[in-house]
Design an enzyme around this catalytic site. Structure first.
Site, PDB file in Angstrom:
ATOM      1  CG  ASP A   1      41.628  49.088  45.269  1.00 25.89           C
ATOM      2  OD1 ASP A   1      40.422  49.685  44.790  1.00 25.89           O
ATOM      3  OD2 ASP A   1      41.775  49.446  46.559  1.00 25.89           O
TER       4      ASP A   1
ATOM      5  CE1 TYR B   1      33.954  43.027  50.345  1.00 25.14           C
ATOM      6  CE2 TYR B   1      33.366  45.218  51.339  1.00 25.14           C
ATOM      7  CZ  TYR B   1      34.132  44.418  50.337  1.00 25.14           C
ATOM      8  OH  TYR B   1      35.550  45.032  50.237  1.00 25.14           O
TER       9      TYR B   1
ATOM     10  CG  ASP C   1      37.933  45.825  48.087  1.00 24.12           C
ATOM     11  OD1 ASP C   1      37.776  46.952  47.924  1.00 24.12           O
ATOM     12  OD2 ASP C   1      38.673  45.145  48.980  1.00 24.12           O
TER      13      ASP C   1
ATOM     14  CE  LYS D   1      40.870  29.416  44.000  1.00 22.39           C
ATOM     15  NZ  LYS D   1      42.374  29.500  43.285  1.00 22.39           N
TER      16      LYS D   1
ATOM     17  CG  ASP E   1      44.211  31.367  41.295  1.00 26.11           C
ATOM     18  OD1 ASP E   1      43.213  31.426  40.658  1.00 26.11           O
ATOM     19  OD2 ASP E   1      44.867  30.325  41.333  1.00 26.11           O
TER      20      ASP E   1
HETATM   21  C1  LIG Z   1      44.545  24.756  42.430  1.00 31.11           C
HETATM   22  C2  LIG Z   1      43.851  25.560  43.506  1.00 31.11           C
HETATM   23  C3  LIG Z   1      42.702  24.816  44.209  1.00 31.11           C
HETATM   24  C4  LIG Z   1      45.099  26.307  43.997  1.00 31.11           C
HETATM   25  C5  LIG Z   1      44.553  27.130  45.130  1.00 31.11           C
HETATM   26  O1  LIG Z   1      43.604  27.935  44.957  1.00 31.11           O
HETATM   27  O2  LIG Z   1      45.172  27.017  46.165  1.00 31.11           O
HETATM   28  C6  LIG Z   1      45.852  26.793  43.429  1.00 31.11           C
HETATM   29  O3  LIG Z   1      45.458  28.042  42.615  1.00 31.11           O
HETATM   30  C7  LIG Z   1      47.281  27.249  44.071  1.00 31.11           C
HETATM   31  O4  LIG Z   1      47.421  28.244  44.276  1.00 31.11           O
HETATM   32  O5  LIG Z   1      47.946  26.238  44.615  1.00 31.11           O
HETATM   33  C1  LIG Z   2      36.349  51.116  52.579  1.00 30.94           C
HETATM   34  C2  LIG Z   2      35.991  49.604  52.170  1.00 30.94           C
HETATM   35  C3  LIG Z   2      35.120  49.059  52.973  1.00 30.94           C
HETATM   36  C4  LIG Z   2      35.635  49.658  50.703  1.00 30.94           C
HETATM   37  C5  LIG Z   2      35.478  48.129  50.253  1.00 30.94           C
HETATM   38  O1  LIG Z   2      35.907  47.163  50.446  1.00 30.94           O
HETATM   39  O2  LIG Z   2      34.521  47.866  49.559  1.00 30.94           O
HETATM   40  C6  LIG Z   2      36.742  50.222  49.863  1.00 30.94           C
HETATM   41  O3  LIG Z   2      37.938  49.433  49.907  1.00 30.94           O
HETATM   42  C7  LIG Z   2      36.043  50.379  48.253  1.00 30.94           C
HETATM   43  O4  LIG Z   2      36.574  49.462  47.482  1.00 30.94           O
HETATM   44  O5  LIG Z   2      35.169  51.052  47.973  1.00 30.94           O
END
Ligand SMILES: CC(C)[C@H](C(=O)O)[C@@H](O)C(=O)O
Ligand SMILES: CC(C)[C@H](C(=O)O)[C@@H](O)C(=O)O
Lengths: 347, 347
Positions: free
Chosen positions: B246, B136, B242, B186, B218
């Site tokens: 959400d 950010y 973020d 990650k 993930d």
């Molecule tokens: C193992 C890892 C590096 C990989 C990625 O982050 O791409 C996995 O999560 C995927 O989505 O295939």
């Molecule tokens: C509006 C945007 C920049 C903000 C962020 O990404 O932080 C919002 O999504 C939040 O989570 O407060």
């Protein structure tokens, strides 16, 4: 048809074995399967998760069937020697820039999702994730700041041409489906997303038949829970795609059933189940091989244009599921080999 | 008690008005409310989404009650002039580095989540998101590469001290709850995450009563759908926070009910509903002000230690909900003012 088979770690070998049985049962003309070592298994034998000999097998093959990599015994290794580097390395070395992850609930399995059945049942989406760029492959490192403390850093970046080719992949996929493409970025914060959005918007002019929308990644993560049925094709960058595709797969409820394709320019591709190596249940005949079997179906379709055989495999899996052939991931008691047997029986 | 009130754009003014009514009804000693312009509203008046005069009000206040920013009419502006810059600027200028987002289903509202009621009903988690660093606020821009094409880039980074202070916030929050902290990163791909993980692990030694775990982002996005009830406190960086916060809020089903606090060192804080400015329903008395009213409760608790009044507001909202006082977000027909009236009636 030269197919490299990289079974990898954990449950990788046992699920791959069942997919190989299915491929062999199809009487494909000139089918040639070449095995190679990847991941922790390769590190043990060759000292590297993606040894040159494996890369050569991959380069010489038309397509790769990949199991899974990941091995707790490698946790102490430096990052570049860890099992995950095998899949990252293959993506980069083979130019596999487009990851296709379809997510759809198999008929009758709506009740297995954490989502309410009517929400889960409406899911029929495809995530097209960029795989060769973004913060995954930018410069990175750990440096010491002037005040003596360490700082970890990773450069996120996308160039116009990188975005353009994945945008085309997204639009083409949408054209072959319901004609809707949602591009996900964080353009209110990231300059990388600004270029992403500009290019996707420009490419849209070549696909007047596809309806394009844009969504911020935080909102996309919300919408994927609230009403995942609204999405047809989602195109996004490497990092956001990693997160959203795993999230979407879980909305479907059955990570043991989901396949993926990673494509280069042309028809060369790598096919793998989206689940990991699950070392805790490895070698116990407990893993569900259906995701790998379905990956083999994607392989026949996308790398060899063999739609008929792909559909045969998919129907066989659906028929087995309709018969109640459930692995542990679906609360059933069928083991790896028994599921393979059942699918073979339905072919 | 000096409280800055920044209502902002869209539905911001109307929901903030109801929260102000609630604060005024509590007979708080020395309550002083000072209004200021932010977002598109500020840009219209002052040519900037976060004018210096607003920043001065914020600096002089003990706490800030924030509505929402975002205005389609500003979409053509350069990024640094867009409404969102008001909230990003306040976070940075005031050193609001810890964003606390509790997510829990109000009793009786389990049926409003897209998740199955038993899955949604088990959710009781707090996301602690870092707000002052990450991709950010790193260097960023658009450059022209040697081959003539444009590349967008953003630097992701965390230093040890940045991670340390948010880690402490996470451990302290876990100590006050169920004693479990899950750190999300990650680290299999990012060096930034490597430093993150090292520091969080080191800080853990000071909190032997808190159980620490690590999860890749993930996987976290999957687990938040599959079994969100497993989480107590989640601590993570700005970008992952973020997305995940959400997502978590939508698992609860009612984005119109969720409040958040953004804290600096000490007790200074900014409090806002997690929903956006919803320009499509602005000025129509349709928005649910409960999230902003609950943000005022968090304000009393975290910035002024007024637990009794905070609890009074929260009980009043719960009582109104139990009476079926539902806004449009919950499929009900109560308008903004009517919901404010109902909550005041229950105080
Ligand atoms: C193992 C890892 C590096 C990989 C990625 O982050 O791409 C996995 O999560 C995927 O989505 O295939
Ligand atoms: C509006 C945007 C920049 C903000 C962020 O990404 O932080 C919002 O999504 C939040 O989570 O407060």
């Amino acid at each position: 048809m030269k197919i490299a088979v990289f079974a990898g770690d954990g449950i990788g070998p046992e699920v791959t074995q069942q997919a190989v049985r299915v491929l062999q049962a199809l009487d494909l003309p000139g089918l040639e399967l070449v095995e190679g070592d990847v991941g922790g298994a390769a590190w043990r034998k060759h000292g590297h998760p993606l040894p040159e000999v494996t890369l050569e097998i991959a380069r010489a093959a038309d397509a790769i069937l990949f199991g899974a990599v990941g091995d707790f015994a490698c946790d102490h290794l430096e990052r570049h020697l860890r099992p995950e580097q095998a899949i990252l390395g293959l993506r980069k070395e083979l130019g596999l820039f487009a990851n296709l992850r379809p997510a759809r609930v198999f008929p009758g399995l709506e009740g297995h999702s954490a989502l309410r059945p009517e929400v889960a049942g409406a899911i029929d989406l495809l995530i097209v994730r960029e795989l060769n760029g973004d913060v995954y492959f930018g410069d990175k490192g750990i440096r010491t700041l002037a005040n003596g403390e360490r700082q970890g850093w990773d450069l996120m970046a996308y160039s116009e041409s990188e975005v353009r080719r994945i945008a085309h992949a997204g639009f083409k996929a949408a054209r072959g489906r319901k004609g809707r493409l949602c591009s996900v970025d964080k353009a209110n914060v990231l300059e990388t997303s600004q270029v992403w959005r500009d290019v996707v918007t420009a490419v849209a002019a070549e696909y007047p038949d596809v309806e394009l929308s844009h969504m911020y990644v935080d909102n996309a993560a919300m919408q994927l829970v609230k009403s995942p049925g609204q999405f047809d094709v989602v195109v996004t960058g490497n990092l956001f795609g990693d997160i959203l595709s795993d999230q979407a797969s879980m909305c479907v409820g059955s990570i043991g059933l989901l396949a993926s394709a990673s494509m280069a320019e042309g028809t060369k591709g790598l096919y793998e189940p989206i689940h990991g190596s699950a070392p805790d249940i490895a070698g116990q005949d407990k893993a569900n091989p259906m995701a790998t079997i379905l990956s083999a179906a994607m392989l026949l379709r996308h790398s060899f244009g063999r739609e008929a055989e792909a559909a045969r495999i998919e129907s066989a899996v659906a028929a087995a599921l309709a018969d109640g052939v459930f692995g542990g991931d679906l609360g059933g008691s069928y083991g790896t080999t028994a599921i393979g047997d059942a699918v073979l029986g339905k072919l």
